[in-house]
Design a protein around this motif. Sequence first.
Motif, PDB file in Angstrom:
ATOM      1  N   LYS B 161       0.717  -1.177   0.024  1.00 62.78           N
ATOM      2  CA  LYS B 161      -0.034  -0.041   0.031  1.00 62.78           C
ATOM      3  C   LYS B 161       0.824   1.207  -0.008  1.00 62.78           C
ATOM      4  O   LYS B 161       2.103   1.150   0.037  1.00 62.78           O
ATOM      5  N   ASP B 162       0.370   2.452  -0.042  1.00 64.93           N
ATOM      6  CA  ASP B 162       1.024   3.673   0.056  1.00 64.93           C
ATOM      7  C   ASP B 162       0.140   4.570   1.095  1.00 64.93           C
ATOM      8  O   ASP B 162      -0.033   5.587   0.849  1.00 64.93           O
ATOM      9  N   VAL B 163       0.013   3.975   2.334  1.00 63.60           N
ATOM     10  CA  VAL B 163      -0.582   4.621   3.314  1.00 63.60           C
ATOM     11  C   VAL B 163       0.022   5.996   3.729  1.00 63.60           C
ATOM     12  O   VAL B 163      -0.578   7.102   4.043  1.00 63.60           O
ATOM     13  N   LEU B 175       4.420  13.884   8.443  1.00 64.94           N
ATOM     14  CA  LEU B 175       3.870  12.809   7.900  1.00 64.94           C
ATOM     15  C   LEU B 175       2.583  13.176   7.323  1.00 64.94           C
ATOM     16  O   LEU B 175       1.645  13.832   7.981  1.00 64.94           O
ATOM     17  N   ILE B 176       2.281  12.475   6.306  1.00 66.24           N
ATOM     18  CA  ILE B 176       0.863  12.494   5.740  1.00 66.24           C
ATOM     19  C   ILE B 176       0.222  11.162   5.130  1.00 66.24           C
ATOM     20  O   ILE B 176       1.012  10.196   5.234  1.00 66.24           O
ATOM     21  N   VAL B 177      -1.083  11.223   5.420  1.00 64.82           N
ATOM     22  CA  VAL B 177      -1.605   9.698   4.713  1.00 64.82           C
ATOM     23  C   VAL B 177      -2.494  10.050   3.516  1.00 64.82           C
ATOM     24  O   VAL B 177      -2.928  11.049   3.187  1.00 64.82           O
ATOM     25  N   ASN B 178      -2.551   8.753   2.970  1.00 65.10           N
ATOM     26  CA  ASN B 178      -3.086   8.722   1.474  1.00 65.10           C
ATOM     27  C   ASN B 178      -4.741   8.831   1.670  1.00 65.10           C
ATOM     28  O   ASN B 178      -5.110   7.787   1.102  1.00 65.10           O
ATOM     29  N   ALA B 179      -5.290  10.034   1.970  1.00 65.00           N
ATOM     30  CA  ALA B 179      -6.621  10.247   1.693  1.00 65.00           C
ATOM     31  C   ALA B 179      -7.121  11.573   1.448  1.00 65.00           C
ATOM     32  O   ALA B 179      -6.323  12.658   2.003  1.00 65.00           O
ATOM     33  N   GLU B 180      -8.037  11.797   0.795  1.00 68.58           N
ATOM     34  CA  GLU B 180      -8.350  13.248   0.558  1.00 68.58           C
ATOM     35  C   GLU B 180      -8.603  13.993   1.868  1.00 68.58           C
ATOM     36  O   GLU B 180      -8.278  15.320   1.908  1.00 68.58           O
ATOM     37  N   SER B 181      -9.371  13.522   2.626  1.00 68.83           N
ATOM     38  CA  SER B 181      -9.557  14.130   3.956  1.00 68.83           C
ATOM     39  C   SER B 181      -8.301  14.380   4.670  1.00 68.83           C
ATOM     40  O   SER B 181      -8.230  15.076   5.880  1.00 68.83           O
ATOM     41  N   ASP B 186      -9.702   7.328   6.505  1.00 70.92           N
ATOM     42  CA  ASP B 186     -10.079   7.345   5.156  1.00 70.92           C
ATOM     43  C   ASP B 186      -9.085   6.636   4.115  1.00 70.92           C
ATOM     44  O   ASP B 186      -9.237   6.590   3.115  1.00 70.92           O
ATOM     45  N   THR B 187      -8.023   5.929   4.929  1.00 71.46           N
ATOM     46  CA  THR B 187      -6.796   5.288   4.278  1.00 71.46           C
ATOM     47  C   THR B 187      -7.394   3.626   4.124  1.00 71.46           C
ATOM     48  O   THR B 187      -8.129   3.566   5.016  1.00 71.46           O
ATOM     49  N   ASP B 188      -6.655   3.111   3.564  1.00 69.12           N
ATOM     50  CA  ASP B 188      -6.793   1.374   3.622  1.00 69.12           C
ATOM     51  C   ASP B 188      -5.886   0.690   4.538  1.00 69.12           C
ATOM     52  O   ASP B 188      -5.597  -0.178   4.496  1.00 69.12           O
ATOM     53  N   VAL B 189      -5.439   1.808   5.481  1.00 70.88           N
ATOM     54  CA  VAL B 189      -4.635   1.142   6.579  1.00 70.88           C
ATOM     55  C   VAL B 189      -5.235  -0.044   7.365  1.00 70.88           C
ATOM     56  O   VAL B 189      -6.736   0.038   7.835  1.00 70.88           O
ATOM     57  N   ALA B 190      -4.540  -0.922   7.969  1.00 68.83           N
ATOM     58  CA  ALA B 190      -5.198  -1.937   8.676  1.00 68.83           C
ATOM     59  C   ALA B 190      -4.377  -2.274   9.818  1.00 68.83           C
ATOM     60  O   ALA B 190      -3.139  -1.854   9.828  1.00 68.83           O
ATOM     61  N   ALA B 191      -4.882  -2.527  11.120  1.00 67.93           N
ATOM     62  CA  ALA B 191      -4.024  -2.651  12.088  1.00 67.93           C
ATOM     63  C   ALA B 191      -3.009  -4.039  11.907  1.00 67.93           C
ATOM     64  O   ALA B 191      -2.061  -4.040  12.900  1.00 67.93           O
ATOM     65  N   THR B 192      -3.311  -4.869  10.980  1.00 68.34           N
ATOM     66  CA  THR B 192      -2.202  -5.897  10.850  1.00 68.34           C
ATOM     67  C   THR B 192      -1.272  -5.316   9.827  1.00 68.34           C
ATOM     68  O   THR B 192      -0.599  -6.275   9.716  1.00 68.34           O
ATOM     69  N   ASP B 193      -1.440  -4.339   9.250  1.00 69.13           N
ATOM     70  CA  ASP B 193      -0.296  -4.008   8.491  1.00 69.13           C
ATOM     71  C   ASP B 193       0.967  -3.700   9.286  1.00 69.13           C
ATOM     72  O   ASP B 193       1.063  -3.237  10.294  1.00 69.13           O
ATOM     73  N   GLN B 194       2.191  -3.962   8.573  1.00 67.02           N
ATOM     74  CA  GLN B 194       3.527  -3.829   9.372  1.00 67.02           C
ATOM     75  C   GLN B 194       3.828  -2.321   9.569  1.00 67.02           C
ATOM     76  O   GLN B 194       4.542  -1.969  10.617  1.00 67.02           O
ATOM     77  N   ALA B 195       3.260  -1.497   8.605  1.00 70.78           N
ATOM     78  CA  ALA B 195       3.247  -0.091   8.813  1.00 70.78           C
ATOM     79  C   ALA B 195       2.866   0.541  10.003  1.00 70.78           C
ATOM     80  O   ALA B 195       3.207   1.250  10.668  1.00 70.78           O
ATOM     81  N   ALA B 196       1.785  -0.220  10.526  1.00 70.77           N
ATOM     82  CA  ALA B 196       1.163   0.099  11.885  1.00 70.77           C
ATOM     83  C   ALA B 196       2.002  -0.386  13.266  1.00 70.77           C
ATOM     84  O   ALA B 196       1.677   0.025  14.147  1.00 70.77           O
TER      85      ALA B 196
END
Lengths: 609, 239
Positions: B161-163, B175-181, B186-196
């Motif tokens: 992903k590119d959260v 730091l910015i996140v990939n969402a218009e808001s 509003d991103t596709d991040v999930a608690a299971t992501d390594q990024a989290a």
Amino acid sequence: MRQFIHGIAENNHYQATHLLQILRQIQSRYHYIPEAAIEQLSGLLSIPRTQIISVIEFYSFFHLTPRGRYELLISDSITDHMLGKKDLLDYLAKKLAVAVGAVREDGLVSLENTSCTGMCDQGPAGLVNGYALTRLDRSSIDKIVELVNQQKPLDEWPKELFLVNDNIYKSGLLLDRQMEQGAALKSAFKRGVKATLAEVDKSGLRGRGGAGFKTATKWQFCSEEQQSVRYVVCNADEGEPGTFKDRVLLNSYADQVFEGMTVCAAIIGAKQGFLYLRGEYLHLYDKLQSILNQRRQNGLLGTNILDQGLDFDIEICLGAGAYICGEESALIESLEGKAGIPRNRPPYPVTQGYLGKPTVVNNVETFLAAASIAVNGGDWFADIGTEKSKGTKILSISGDCARPGIYEYPFGTTIQTVLNDCGADDVLGVQVGGPSGTFISNQEFDRKLAFEDLATGGSFIIFNSSRNILDMVHNFTHFFAHESCGFCTPCRVGTSLLQKQIDKIVEGHGSAGDVVALEELCQLVKNYSHCGLGQTAANPIITTLERYPDLYQNRLKEISYEPGFDLDGALTTARRMANRDDAGAHLAQTDAFGSRPVASLPPSLAVGE
Amino acid sequence: MSKTITIDGKVIPFEEGQTIMDAAMAAGVYIPHLCHQPEFTPHGSCKLCTVKVNGRNCSACTFPAADGQDVLNHTEELIEDRKKITQMLFVEGNHFCPSCEKTGNCQLQAVAYHLNMLDNHFPLFYPDREVDASHDEVMVDHNRCIFCTLCVRASHEKDGKDVFAISGRGIHKHLIVNAESGLLKDTDVAATDQAAHICPTGAILIKRTGYQVPIGQRIYDHQQIDQVSLATEHPKHGE
């Protein structure tokens, strides 16, 4: 808008590498980058929206919120200040009824400072919607304000507002004569490509951007890489405050610069070249495009150049206000449509440059010299100069002198000779090589222009004895903090800390120990920063502190401790909350002996201790 | 005969394609670092891993090992300057360890302890930064971000992903996140992501898991970061 943006993306072949060029057009049309445009571009270019936002927020000329339909930027170089910039900016802000940094309520005009626009010999200078304004004074400002308020289109503004002069006062080896179009290429083909590289080698030519890497060696390395695709890049991101020679070279010697690039392409085997032109030189864009077209028509660019089987073309890419893009790997990132963040090295651009392919990046003046060397041979060049610095150096001279402009000198020339020629007297010192270079005092004018002594990219700013050196240091230190890309900790935080520390001392809040702390911080930023920007950002402080320690010490208060901020001011909120403003609710900065802050508040409200 | 470098006089073998950091870790030599994790593309931005290679300062995490290099790592000067770089990271953000859920598990804090950092040294910036608690499971406290880009790299390289991304310039980096808001919800991040889970500080936290391990029993409460790093991080092998 959808159609407009689709059109731009199509013209740029939906290539994300063209993101800067695309955003320039959107900014120019809407005076900001609308959210809808970001969304649409993300789809059209197949890149995440975050990549587009990070590019917009990196470059000074892009904005996420609307600027005025007339975007006025006033150059903040020390040379503009020496020409009365501050008063003029205040005058302009008042006449336009807009604060510096703001957009007027009617949305018609915005006003802001910008880093040096490269017009130091004809300042105070500025930009309106990207186009250079020169020699600003009260009468031209009156005119500008009137034109803005009448909403006159830029092409109806009087031409003299945009007049940019070359101001060449001394020409030498390179500037003496204009080369005939195609002469360097013809000589190179006649002599043979390998033999021409040997001539460049023999000439001893070293990179003119300031670092001084041997040009022939760079070309040789690049040509030896086991890759079929290679690139030639001309670095015309002339951002060092006080430098403007590349602007003159591209205005009057562009053919020769392009020819130098083409000779390089023939030697290293490149098919594509780029001229990375700083955004501030937008006024040169159309002229340069027409020269490229003319060269294509004359068989000097394109396919089968001069029937020698060489295919090569040059594309012009405009920057968008970021000094760091003068660093070659940051420039390459920018060419790829990204934020200009310097890469980790190795690998160097000659092995992995643009799109990961071997790339030669050279300064405008280097390509100009290479073209002349291709015609006249290596000895012609190497006969002039010093042992380690062959040929001549083109200087951009500004500041306190009678004739600011362009001067070409053989390497080895003394500073005194230069000062005599440009009509500078009562000189206090000279900033050689711009803010990232060295400040030399009037005790050192027998020093020489050469890589062995004073290396310079060409910036030469003269200060007479009426000037305050700390004003210069203050200006330069703020410049670096503004231009730091923010990638590495020592530069991102360090340049801001340097700015705070210099402000503290200059504003008279410094106390014993503050100069020592400043020196220590300088070394940290210099020794640990990722690239040349951070490694040289402390130079204005280091070189002046070394020469004028008293200047700094005299600004310090003779006390052991002085708060770095306004103590009483910091209590404003507390006073508002307590709903009182009597004498007891105020705090003196220090007590009569100057040893510590004094609280006159009742103990329950006092801070500190 | 395999190729070697020396670190503080100790001879250390390396494989072609390894960085100085890789070679050091494989040999059990700790070089302080924050923006580096061996499983991600090296970034070289925090500059904590600066070592002297043949007299020149280089970032160990990005600089290739080469035969015969004389590397200085554990010198008084480097330790002192790494401490100051750590102090820079502290003053530029808002790091109040006692009130942070990450305390004891925080690499920034652990590096500071390791380098014997006892104060901030520099004036604090007190930047005005926000907390994004909009997402159900993951939160971002911008006050604690040190721009190491590990979440950016993890999201791109591991989660596909590119959260996250870093935007802005100089001290205004953020730091910015990939969402218009601009909000995490509003991103596709999930608690299971390594990024989290990769954040070395407390800038990215998983909600409703706080304080499950009591303070006093956390990773760095009884071990120094050098031991933990050498035991848990596995260097990349050569090509």
